[in-house]
Design a protein around this motif. Structure first.
Motif, short mmCIF file in Angstrom:
data_model
loop_
_atom_site.label_atom_id
_atom_site.label_comp_id
_atom_site.label_asym_id
_atom_site.label_seq_id
_atom_site.Cartn_x
_atom_site.Cartn_y
_atom_site.Cartn_z
N HIS A 1 -8.84 5.07 -2.97
CA HIS A 1 -8.32 6.18 -4.14
C HIS A 1 -9.66 7.82 -4.67
O HIS A 1 -9.21 8.40 -3.98
N TRP B 1 0.75 -1.33 0.07
CA TRP B 1 0.09 0.16 0.02
C TRP B 1 0.88 1.18 0.09
O TRP B 1 0.07 2.03 -0.34
N GLN B 2 2.06 1.38 0.90
CA GLN B 2 2.73 2.89 0.99
C GLN B 2 3.21 2.61 -0.64
O GLN B 2 3.66 3.84 -1.54
N PRO C 1 -5.13 7.57 2.16
CA PRO C 1 -4.09 7.10 1.84
C PRO C 1 -4.08 5.13 1.82
O PRO C 1 -5.25 5.36 2.65
N THR D 1 1.26 9.55 -6.23
CA THR D 1 1.52 10.71 -5.58
C THR D 1 2.21 10.63 -6.87
O THR D 1 1.95 12.33 -7.52
N ASP E 1 0.27 4.01 -2.67
CA ASP E 1 0.56 5.17 -2.47
C ASP E 1 1.79 6.80 -3.26
O ASP E 1 1.40 7.22 -3.71
N THR F 1 -2.25 3.58 2.42
CA THR F 1 -1.53 3.05 4.01
C THR F 1 -2.08 3.29 5.09
O THR F 1 -2.73 2.56 6.08
#
Length: 138
Positions: free
Chosen positions: A96, A53-54, A101, A61, A57, A103
């Motif tokens: 989303h 998940w990071q 986020p 981004t 993200d 995370t």
């Protein structure tokens, strides 16, 4: 060559949730190679830690303009027969769209089916029939 690599990231990030460990590992290895090819050290660090998940993200981004494309890629996973892959797609899309986020979003324990409502964890299961009145309830 950069474009096909970028197009492969979301499917690979979702396929790491495949129930078959060998498929999941191949996806992590491929993601690592993709991050190295793209010279994207931040993404590579998340992938090294197997932080799905990071990584998502980070991707969203950096490539905000491609978000709709990423969502379209994710939609295909909603029909996958594997529950973990459908759950990952739901989390990606839901968080989303909500602007949350990935995370820190809807699924507090990554990969935990218990953390998703039943209708989301298996959206293809039949709904229970509505209760019908009985003679005694009139």
């Amino acid at each position: 060559m950069k474009e096909p690599v970028l197009q492969s990231l979301v499917p690979l990030l979702l396929l790491v949730h495949d129930e078959r460990p060998n498929v999941s590992q191949v996806c992590w290895d491929t993601l690592s190679s993709a991050a190295e090819f793209l010279k994207w050290h931040q993404l590579g660090g998340f992938i090294q830690r197997k932080d799905t998940w990071q990584s998502c993200d980070c991707l969203l981004t950096r490539y905000k303009g491609r978000a709709n494309n990423f969502l379209c890629q994710t939609m295909a996973f909603l029909e996958n027969p594997q529950t973990p892959l459908r759950q990952a797609a739901i989390r990606f899309i839901g968080n989303h769209r909500a602007g949350v986020p990935l995370t820190g979003g809807l699924d507090p324990v990554p990969g935990s089916p218990q953390s998703l409502p039943a209708a989301i964890s298996n959206p293809w299961s039949p709904s229970p029939p509505p209760p019908y009145p009985t003679m005694g309830s009139w």
